[in-house]
Design an enzyme around this catalytic site. Structure first.
Site, PDB file in Angstrom:
ATOM      1  CG  HIS A 122      -2.060   0.949   1.109  1.00 19.10           C
ATOM      2  ND1 HIS A 122      -3.338   0.585   1.473  1.00 19.10           N
ATOM      3  CD2 HIS A 122      -2.143   2.224   0.671  1.00 19.10           C
ATOM      4  CE1 HIS A 122      -4.153   1.610   1.268  1.00 19.10           C
ATOM      5  NE2 HIS A 122      -3.434   2.623   0.786  1.00 19.10           N
ATOM      6  CB  VAL A 123       2.002   3.534  -2.734  1.00 22.61           C
ATOM      7  CG1 VAL A 123       2.572   2.496  -3.686  1.00 22.61           C
ATOM      8  CG2 VAL A 123       0.636   4.010  -3.188  1.00 22.61           C
ATOM      9  CG  HIS A 124       3.127   4.561   3.007  1.00 23.13           C
ATOM     10  ND1 HIS A 124       3.195   3.205   2.658  1.00 23.13           N
ATOM     11  CD2 HIS A 124       4.119   4.753   3.898  1.00 23.13           C
ATOM     12  CE1 HIS A 124       4.180   2.630   3.317  1.00 23.13           C
ATOM     13  NE2 HIS A 124       4.755   3.553   4.074  1.00 23.13           N
ATOM     14  CB  THR A 125       4.371  10.271   0.697  1.00 23.68           C
ATOM     15  OG1 THR A 125       4.089   9.881  -0.648  1.00 23.68           O
ATOM     16  CG2 THR A 125       5.552  11.225   0.718  1.00 23.68           C
TER      17      THR A 125
END
Length: 187
Positions: A122-125
Site C-alpha cells: 500500500h503505497v504511502h509518503t
C-alpha cells in the site's frame, strides 16, 4: 544499562489486545474505523488521509496515504495522484504551523524489505520534520533514539494546524478533536 524515561509508552503497553490484530492492511482498515484519534488519523481528503507514524523518527512524522490499496503508484488515477500531492502540500503547511521545523524530509519505501518498508503493498509518503542540529549523540553513539513528544501531543498540535488551513471544511474550534480534519483540496 541504558535507560530512557518514556512515560507515554504505557498506553502502548496497556493497549487493547484487539488493536494488535488488525486484520488485513492497516492502511485500509484504520480509516474505515470511526476512531480517528485512536487510529491517529489527523486529516482526510477525498482520496487520501494523513496518519501519525506509530514509530516516528522525530515528532510530527506522518504518512500521507492514498485510500486505494495498491503497491504501485502507476495504478492510481490522475485524480488520486493530484489529491495525494495536494494533501502533501497541506501536510507541509500544517507541520510548519504546528511544529515550526527547519526542514522536512519526504520519502517512500518502494521495494518492500529491500527498501526498508514494513508495508509494501500500500503505497504511502513519509513526511519527517527536521530541525537544525537535531542529530545528537544518542542515535549516533548510543544507538538509542529519543522522541521528545508523545504521539497524543503531536496529534493535538497537528489536528489544530490542519483545522486552521483554508481547505478545512470545519475550521478552528468547531473541529471535532476526535475526528480527522476534512480537507477540500479541489483547489
Amino acid at each position: 544499562m541504558e535507560q530512557v524515561f518514556a512515560p507515554w509508552r504505557i498506553e502502548w503497553v496497556e493497549r487493547d489486545p484487539e488493536e494488535q490484530n488488525v486484520e488485513g492492511c492497516p492502511f485500509c482498515v484504520l480509516p474505515e474505523r470511526d476512531e480517528d484519534r485512536q487510529s491517529r488519523i489527523v486529516a482526510r481528503s477525498e482520496h487520501s488521509f494523513v496518519i501519525l507514524n506509530n514509530y516516528p523518527y522525530s515528532p510530527g512524522h506522518v504518512m500521507v496515504i492514498p485510500r486505494q490499496h495498491t503497491g504501485e503508484w502507476g495504478t492510481l488515477s490522475d485524480a488520486e495522484l493530484l489529491d495525494h500531492a495536494r494533501l502533501k502540500i497541506a501536510t507541509i503547511d500544517a507541520l510548519d504551523a504546528a511544529l515550526g521545523p527547519d526542514g522536512i524530509n519526504t520519502g517512500e519505501n518502494l521495494g518492500g524489505d529491500a527498501a526498508g518498508g514494513s508495508i509494501d503493498d500500500h503505497v504511502h509518503t513519509h513526511l519527517v520534520p527536521r530541525w537544525s542540529g537535531d542529530t545528537n549523540f544518542m542515535p549516533v553513539i548510543g544507538e538509542t533514539q529519543v522522541i521528545v513528544e508523545a504521539l497524543e501531543d503531536t496529534y493535538e498540535r497537528l489536528h489544530e494546524a490542519f483545522a486552521g488551513l483554508s481547505a478545512a471544511t470545519v475550521e478552528g474550534e468547531d473541529a471535532d478533536p476526535d475526528r480527522a480534519v476534512s480537507l477540500d483540496l479541489d483547489g
